[in-house]
Design a protein around this motif. Structure first.
Motif, PDB file in Angstrom:
ATOM      1  N   GLY A   1       0.774  -1.231   0.000  1.00 22.76           N
ATOM      2  CA  GLY A   1       0.000   0.000   0.000  1.00 22.76           C
ATOM      3  C   GLY A   1       0.806   1.283   0.000  1.00 22.76           C
ATOM      4  O   GLY A   1       0.245   2.374  -0.033  1.00 22.76           O
ATOM      5  N   TYR A   2       2.128   1.179   0.019  1.00 26.82           N
ATOM      6  CA  TYR A   2       2.986   2.361   0.151  1.00 26.82           C
ATOM      7  C   TYR A   2       2.778   3.368  -0.982  1.00 26.82           C
ATOM      8  O   TYR A   2       2.684   4.563  -0.735  1.00 26.82           O
ATOM      9  N   LEU A   3       2.701   2.884  -2.204  1.00 31.77           N
ATOM     10  CA  LEU A   3       2.604   3.786  -3.365  1.00 31.77           C
ATOM     11  C   LEU A   3       1.259   4.491  -3.444  1.00 31.77           C
ATOM     12  O   LEU A   3       1.155   5.546  -4.067  1.00 31.77           O
ATOM     13  N   GLN A   4       0.250   3.933  -2.814  1.00 31.14           N
ATOM     14  CA  GLN A   4      -1.093   4.500  -2.888  1.00 31.14           C
ATOM     15  C   GLN A   4      -1.374   5.519  -1.782  1.00 31.14           C
ATOM     16  O   GLN A   4      -2.345   6.259  -1.868  1.00 31.14           O
ATOM     17  N   ARG A   5      -0.565   5.569  -0.751  1.00 27.66           N
ATOM     18  CA  ARG A   5      -0.822   6.471   0.380  1.00 27.66           C
ATOM     19  C   ARG A   5      -0.497   7.914   0.020  1.00 27.66           C
ATOM     20  O   ARG A   5       0.601   8.225  -0.436  1.00 27.66           O
ATOM     21  N   ALA A   6      -1.462   8.794   0.261  1.00 27.38           N
ATOM     22  CA  ALA A   6      -1.305  10.213  -0.064  1.00 27.38           C
ATOM     23  C   ALA A   6      -0.103  10.837   0.640  1.00 27.38           C
ATOM     24  O   ALA A   6       0.611  11.658   0.043  1.00 27.38           O
ATOM     25  N   GLU A   7       0.160  10.451   1.875  1.00 27.66           N
ATOM     26  CA  GLU A   7       1.291  11.043   2.600  1.00 27.66           C
ATOM     27  C   GLU A   7       2.626  10.653   1.979  1.00 27.66           C
ATOM     28  O   GLU A   7       3.569  11.443   1.963  1.00 27.66           O
ATOM     29  N   ASN A   8       2.721   9.454   1.425  1.00 26.87           N
ATOM     30  CA  ASN A   8       3.954   9.032   0.753  1.00 26.87           C
ATOM     31  C   ASN A   8       4.110   9.759  -0.579  1.00 26.87           C
ATOM     32  O   ASN A   8       5.216  10.165  -0.946  1.00 26.87           O
ATOM     33  N   GLN A   9       3.012   9.923  -1.301  1.00 30.33           N
ATOM     34  CA  GLN A   9       3.051  10.665  -2.561  1.00 30.33           C
ATOM     35  C   GLN A   9       3.445  12.121  -2.308  1.00 30.33           C
ATOM     36  O   GLN A   9       4.226  12.702  -3.061  1.00 30.33           O
ATOM     37  N   GLU A  10       2.929  12.697  -1.237  1.00 33.85           N
ATOM     38  CA  GLU A  10       3.254  14.086  -0.897  1.00 33.85           C
ATOM     39  C   GLU A  10       4.723  14.218  -0.494  1.00 33.85           C
ATOM     40  O   GLU A  10       5.386  15.183  -0.858  1.00 33.85           O
ATOM     41  N   GLU A  11       5.243  13.257   0.251  1.00 35.61           N
ATOM     42  CA  GLU A  11       6.670  13.266   0.601  1.00 35.61           C
ATOM     43  C   GLU A  11       7.518  13.158  -0.673  1.00 35.61           C
ATOM     44  O   GLU A  11       8.518  13.866  -0.825  1.00 35.61           O
ATOM     45  N   GLY A  12       7.123  12.313  -1.599  1.00 29.58           N
ATOM     46  CA  GLY A  12       7.829  12.202  -2.875  1.00 29.58           C
ATOM     47  C   GLY A  12       7.773  13.498  -3.663  1.00 29.58           C
ATOM     48  O   GLY A  12       8.761  13.905  -4.283  1.00 29.58           O
ATOM     49  N   ARG A  13       6.641  14.152  -3.624  1.00 31.03           N
ATOM     50  CA  ARG A  13       6.483  15.447  -4.305  1.00 31.03           C
ATOM     51  C   ARG A  13       7.432  16.483  -3.702  1.00 31.03           C
ATOM     52  O   ARG A  13       8.081  17.245  -4.410  1.00 31.03           O
ATOM     53  N   ARG A  14       7.521  16.500  -2.366  1.00 28.21           N
ATOM     54  CA  ARG A  14       8.410  17.446  -1.683  1.00 28.21           C
ATOM     55  C   ARG A  14       9.865  17.206  -2.092  1.00 28.21           C
ATOM     56  O   ARG A  14      10.594  18.138  -2.446  1.00 28.21           O
ATOM     57  N   ILE A  15      10.294  15.945  -2.091  1.00 28.75           N
ATOM     58  CA  ILE A  15      11.665  15.610  -2.481  1.00 28.75           C
ATOM     59  C   ILE A  15      11.894  15.970  -3.948  1.00 28.75           C
ATOM     60  O   ILE A  15      12.927  16.540  -4.307  1.00 28.75           O
ATOM     61  N   PHE A  16      10.917  15.634  -4.796  1.00 27.65           N
ATOM     62  CA  PHE A  16      11.029  15.946  -6.224  1.00 27.65           C
ATOM     63  C   PHE A  16      11.233  17.450  -6.417  1.00 27.65           C
ATOM     64  O   PHE A  16      12.127  17.866  -7.156  1.00 27.65           O
ATOM     65  N   ARG A  17      10.397  18.248  -5.775  1.00 24.82           N
ATOM     66  CA  ARG A  17      10.501  19.707  -5.912  1.00 24.82           C
ATOM     67  C   ARG A  17      11.852  20.225  -5.450  1.00 24.82           C
ATOM     68  O   ARG A  17      12.420  21.122  -6.058  1.00 24.82           O
ATOM     69  N   GLN A  18      12.353  19.655  -4.364  1.00 25.54           N
ATOM     70  CA  GLN A  18      13.596  20.131  -3.773  1.00 25.54           C
ATOM     71  C   GLN A  18      14.832  19.681  -4.547  1.00 25.54           C
ATOM     72  O   GLN A  18      15.764  20.462  -4.730  1.00 25.54           O
ATOM     73  N   LEU A  19      14.836  18.420  -5.021  1.00 22.30           N
ATOM     74  CA  LEU A  19      16.069  17.861  -5.566  1.00 22.30           C
ATOM     75  C   LEU A  19      16.005  17.389  -7.019  1.00 22.30           C
ATOM     76  O   LEU A  19      17.050  17.165  -7.623  1.00 22.30           O
ATOM     77  N   CYS A  20      14.821  17.207  -7.553  1.00 19.91           N
ATOM     78  CA  CYS A  20      14.709  16.616  -8.891  1.00 19.91           C
ATOM     79  C   CYS A  20      14.196  17.595  -9.951  1.00 19.91           C
ATOM     80  O   CYS A  20      14.459  17.416 -11.133  1.00 19.91           O
ATOM     81  N   ALA A  21      13.441  18.611  -9.516  1.00 19.00           N
ATOM     82  CA  ALA A  21      12.772  19.506 -10.465  1.00 19.00           C
ATOM     83  C   ALA A  21      13.745  20.298 -11.333  1.00 19.00           C
ATOM     84  O   ALA A  21      13.407  20.662 -12.458  1.00 19.00           O
ATOM     85  N   GLU A  22      14.941  20.529 -10.848  1.00 19.32           N
ATOM     86  CA  GLU A  22      15.919  21.281 -11.637  1.00 19.32           C
ATOM     87  C   GLU A  22      16.167  20.619 -12.995  1.00 19.32           C
ATOM     88  O   GLU A  22      16.343  21.299 -14.004  1.00 19.32           O
ATOM     89  N   CYS A  23      16.131  19.298 -13.021  1.00 18.57           N
ATOM     90  CA  CYS A  23      16.334  18.570 -14.276  1.00 18.57           C
ATOM     91  C   CYS A  23      15.034  17.990 -14.833  1.00 18.57           C
ATOM     92  O   CYS A  23      14.861  17.920 -16.040  1.00 18.57           O
TER      93      CYS A  23
END
Length: 138
Positions: A33-55
């Protein structure tokens, strides 16, 4: 007769050698169920914005202009294909980056984040990437 057989065998070997079977990667699985949990998706979004969005982000998310010159280009993960992508592949690709084939020889600039992200953080990024194309306004 022999030359026809030889040509047929050579052709078969050429097709097999040139086929794009995709990379080989470990078949790991996220916790249930990890991939379906909103809190995990939101944490991934936060990391993406901080470290991945540049590329990998859109220009409105801080994508750097230097990313326009990457070859192969860095995807922004808005294609519906990423909703169906094997989570194990995304996990592996984030953790190994350009250090593995076929990406090493193709000139990828993707860093290996295995030493920088915990497994949970990596799965959170995977969770976000799988829903990224569904999100209307990032």
């Amino acid at each position: 007769m022999f030359s026809r057989v030889a040509v047929s065998l050579f052709s078969l070997l050429l097709v097999v050698a040139c086929s794009d079977r995709g990379p080989s990667y470990p078949k790991v699985t996220p916790p249930d169920g990890y991939l379906q949990r909103a809190e995990n998706q939101e944490e991934g979004r936060r990391i993406f914005r901080q470290l991945c969005a540049e590329c990998h982000g859109r220009p409105s998310e801080g994508r750097s202009q230097r990313a326009d010159f990457f070859y192969p280009p860095a995807p922004n993960f808005t294609s519906p294909l990423y909703r169906q992508a094997d989570p194990a592949y995304l996990f592996w690709r984030i953790r190994k980056g350009k250090t593995v084939e076929p990406y090493l020889s193709r000139g990828s600039v993707m860093p290996a984040y295995g030493a920088h992200f915990s497994e949970e953080e990596t799965w959170s990024i995977v969770a976000y990437l799988r829903v990224r194309s569904e999100v209307s306004s990032d």
